[in-house]
Write a protein that holds these residues in place. Sequence first.
Motif, mmCIF file in Angstrom:
data_model
loop_
_atom_site.group_PDB
_atom_site.id
_atom_site.type_symbol
_atom_site.label_atom_id
_atom_site.label_comp_id
_atom_site.label_asym_id
_atom_site.label_seq_id
_atom_site.Cartn_x
_atom_site.Cartn_y
_atom_site.Cartn_z
ATOM 1 N N LEU A 87 33.942 9.420 16.979
ATOM 2 C CA LEU A 87 32.672 8.731 17.204
ATOM 3 C C LEU A 87 31.505 9.667 16.925
ATOM 4 N N LYS A 88 31.612 10.921 17.391
ATOM 5 C CA LYS A 88 30.554 11.902 17.148
ATOM 6 C C LYS A 88 30.330 12.090 15.650
ATOM 7 N N THR A 89 31.432 12.203 14.919
ATOM 8 C CA THR A 89 31.339 12.422 13.472
ATOM 9 C C THR A 89 30.737 11.216 12.771
ATOM 10 N N LYS A 90 31.257 10.019 13.081
ATOM 11 C CA LYS A 90 30.799 8.803 12.411
ATOM 12 C C LYS A 90 29.351 8.472 12.751
ATOM 13 N N LYS A 91 28.924 8.803 13.960
ATOM 14 C CA LYS A 91 27.544 8.525 14.367
ATOM 15 C C LYS A 91 26.547 9.259 13.473
ATOM 16 N N GLN A 92 26.969 10.408 12.958
ATOM 17 C CA GLN A 92 26.061 11.261 12.197
ATOM 18 C C GLN A 92 26.210 11.103 10.682
ATOM 19 N N ALA A 93 26.615 9.922 10.237
ATOM 20 C CA ALA A 93 26.657 9.629 8.805
ATOM 21 C C ALA A 93 25.269 9.846 8.218
ATOM 22 N N SER A 116 27.681 4.482 -7.122
ATOM 23 C CA SER A 116 28.585 3.408 -7.537
ATOM 24 C C SER A 116 29.157 2.656 -6.332
ATOM 25 N N LYS A 117 29.037 3.255 -5.140
ATOM 26 C CA LYS A 117 29.577 2.643 -3.923
ATOM 27 C C LYS A 117 28.482 2.100 -3.005
ATOM 28 N N ILE A 118 27.245 2.063 -3.492
ATOM 29 C CA ILE A 118 26.143 1.685 -2.616
ATOM 30 C C ILE A 118 26.269 0.268 -2.073
ATOM 31 N N ILE A 171 31.169 0.698 4.751
ATOM 32 C CA ILE A 171 31.679 2.065 4.851
ATOM 33 C C ILE A 171 31.169 2.751 6.114
ATOM 34 N N ILE A 172 29.911 2.516 6.461
ATOM 35 C CA ILE A 172 29.318 3.148 7.636
ATOM 36 C C ILE A 172 29.818 2.464 8.908
ATOM 37 N N ASP A 173 30.182 3.249 9.913
ATOM 38 C CA ASP A 173 30.614 2.720 11.213
ATOM 39 C C ASP A 173 29.359 2.482 12.056
ATOM 40 N N PHE A 194 21.208 7.305 9.539
ATOM 41 C CA PHE A 194 21.113 5.846 9.490
ATOM 42 C C PHE A 194 20.610 5.266 10.811
ATOM 43 N N GLY A 195 20.593 6.085 11.844
ATOM 44 C CA GLY A 195 20.191 5.598 13.154
ATOM 45 C C GLY A 195 19.275 6.575 13.860
#
Length: 206
Positions: A155-161, A129-131, A137-139, A68-69
């Motif tokens: 933070l490392k985990t969430k950054k890599q959604a 269904s959750k779009i 949902i995304i940090d 996403f980033g």
Amino acid sequence: MTHVENIPHILRHGITHRNSPNANPSYVIIGDTSLINTRATKQVQITNGIRSNSYKTIILGDFIPFYFGVRMLMLYVMQHGGNYVEKATPPKDIIYLVCKVTEIMQSGITYYFSDGHATESLSFFYDSSKINELPNIIDWNAVQSTYWSGENLSLKTKKQAEFFVANDIPASYLFGFGCYNEEAKQQLLEMGIESNKIKIIPKAYY
């Protein structure tokens, strides 16, 4: 993210899956081969945010992944080598491929997304269904973070959604191309990409 040498094939056939009849036989790999191999067989549950053993499972390697980033952890390894990256790749040779989530939604292509790194046990996976809840949902603070070293594993985990797309993605769905410098942009222009689709974003690299 992909190597610039992969772009001509992508322009002809789109972003192709590894098992696609249109897969690139000369594909240049710049990622961690160990992680790529792990994802080829890694099963995850689509729980939509709820821990359970009764939900659908998918294999990560069956999908084309997007972040996403920008300036992700994997990019650092791509540029500098290490782990199971065969060799360091200069930033000018790494191209960001940009697609719009809304166009994937409207295409009818199957997709899923995660709220963190796909191979981390703490990450949840969601279906279409959750779009509409994706923005919450995304940090986004984690995704946009420019500092991720240290012990902040969350933070490392969430950054890599990630966003996962089934099947090949036609070239017409490519909204833009991000590159490191003017030299990289010139290469893309020579491949026939319109100037207004190319953005030089040096801050998106290390």
